[in-house]
Design a protein around this motif. Structure first.
Motif, PDB file in Angstrom:
ATOM      1  N   GLN A  29       6.062  -5.255   5.525  1.00 12.03           N
ATOM      2  CA  GLN A  29       6.683  -3.898   5.218  1.00 12.03           C
ATOM      3  C   GLN A  29       8.000  -4.268   4.756  1.00 12.03           C
ATOM      4  N   ARG A  30       8.933  -5.058   5.172  1.00 10.21           N
ATOM      5  CA  ARG A  30      10.240  -5.394   4.566  1.00 10.21           C
ATOM      6  C   ARG A  30       9.739  -5.548   2.826  1.00 10.21           C
ATOM      7  N   ILE A  31       8.927  -6.501   2.792  1.00 11.02           N
ATOM      8  CA  ILE A  31       8.775  -6.700   1.165  1.00 11.02           C
ATOM      9  C   ILE A  31       8.600  -5.489   0.435  1.00 11.02           C
ATOM     10  N   LEU A  32       7.335  -4.949   0.966  1.00  8.08           N
ATOM     11  CA  LEU A  32       7.190  -3.514   0.373  1.00  8.08           C
ATOM     12  C   LEU A  32       8.127  -2.610   0.309  1.00  8.08           C
ATOM     13  N   TRP A  33       9.223  -2.249   1.220  1.00  7.04           N
ATOM     14  CA  TRP A  33      10.270  -1.474   0.938  1.00  7.04           C
ATOM     15  C   TRP A  33      11.302  -2.110  -0.232  1.00  7.04           C
ATOM     16  N   THR A  34      11.418  -3.276  -0.223  1.00  3.65           N
ATOM     17  CA  THR A  34      12.335  -3.948  -1.130  1.00  3.65           C
ATOM     18  C   THR A  34      11.725  -3.633  -2.507  1.00  3.65           C
ATOM     19  N   ILE A  35      10.569  -3.805  -2.739  1.00  2.00           N
ATOM     20  CA  ILE A  35       9.969  -3.513  -3.847  1.00  2.00           C
ATOM     21  C   ILE A  35       9.918  -2.252  -4.420  1.00  2.00           C
ATOM     22  N   VAL A  36       9.665  -1.269  -3.435  1.00  2.00           N
ATOM     23  CA  VAL A  36      10.241   0.026  -3.618  1.00  2.00           C
ATOM     24  C   VAL A  36      11.330   0.391  -4.102  1.00  2.00           C
ATOM     25  N   THR A  37      12.311  -0.010  -3.499  1.00  2.00           N
ATOM     26  CA  THR A  37      13.795   0.267  -3.524  1.00  2.00           C
ATOM     27  C   THR A  37      14.008  -0.299  -5.110  1.00  2.00           C
ATOM     28  N   LEU A  38      13.512  -1.540  -5.344  1.00  2.79           N
ATOM     29  CA  LEU A  38      14.054  -2.093  -6.817  1.00  2.79           C
ATOM     30  C   LEU A  38      13.173  -1.187  -7.934  1.00  2.79           C
ATOM     31  N   ALA A  39      11.968  -0.763  -7.665  1.00  2.00           N
ATOM     32  CA  ALA A  39      11.388   0.204  -8.557  1.00  2.00           C
ATOM     33  C   ALA A  39      12.168   1.425  -8.673  1.00  2.00           C
TER      34      ALA A  39
END
Length: 194
Positions: A29-39
């Motif tokens: 989940q942390r990796i997913l939220w990091t990717i969403v924020t960067l996108a």
């Protein structure tokens, strides 16, 4: 019972009574939220870049910058910050072509032939004397706002457009304003930007 086991006994009782352990970190989940924020950040920068490119396309009719005459300007000039160039009277309509919208450190030299703005990291801006339309003090323009009127705005004709160029002298406006008034038939008007 050994000394080690008696020392650890109170802690083991505390852990045994606790029915809930610390939450497990969900790495996925942390990796997913990091990717969403960067996108999202990348999307915002992409939209800003596209807006700047569209502005440049709309302003394609702005003539190339004037050539600087040889041997006219000498001396150090007035150390300033080149704030921006905008359409006259519209202090938010930044000119994007010819790097006129790029803020930079600058030295401003004034001579009878015109005004030379030597910019770091961008092309120099030469305003011929015949193109100068006015000088005023303002509190701000696209990207720079001050409490007091410390921004020198030079209004000049460039091809079919009348432009405002904002300069923020590092050590007060008096020296630059005096040089502009001495060389051109303009007097400085004081009015806030609106």
């Amino acid at each position: 019972m050994s000394a080690l086991s008696t020392a650890a006994a109170p802690y083991s009782l505390f852990l045994a009574d606790d029915k809930h352990s610390a939450p497990v970190t969900h790495v996925g989940q942390r990796i997913l939220w990091t990717i969403v924020t960067l996108a999202v950040i990348a999307g915002i920068y992409l939209l800003m870049w596209r807006g700047w490119k569209r502005r440049q396309a709309r302003q394609a009719d702005v003539a190339p910058l004037n050539e600087v005459p040889e041997g006219v300007f000498s001396g150090d000039g007035v150390e300033s910050i080149y704030v921006s160039t905008t359409s006259e009277g519209d202090w938010l309509d930044r000119i994007a072509v010819h790097s006129l919208g790029r803020r930079s450190n600058a030295r401003v030299q004034v001579a009878a032939e015109g005004v030379l703005i030597e910019r770091e990291g961008a092309s120099d801006v030469f305003v011929p004397a015949a193109a100068v339309r006015g000088v005023r003090l303002a509190t701000g323009m696209a990207g720079k706002y001050l409490r007091e009127e410390g921004l020198v705005v030079l209004t000049w004709q460039h091809g079919d457009r009348t432009l405002d160029t904002g300069l923020k002298p590092r050590f007060g406006t008096d020296e630059l304003v005096a040089a502009l008034e001495a060389h051109f038939a303009v007097s400085t008007t004081e009015r806030p930007s609106s």
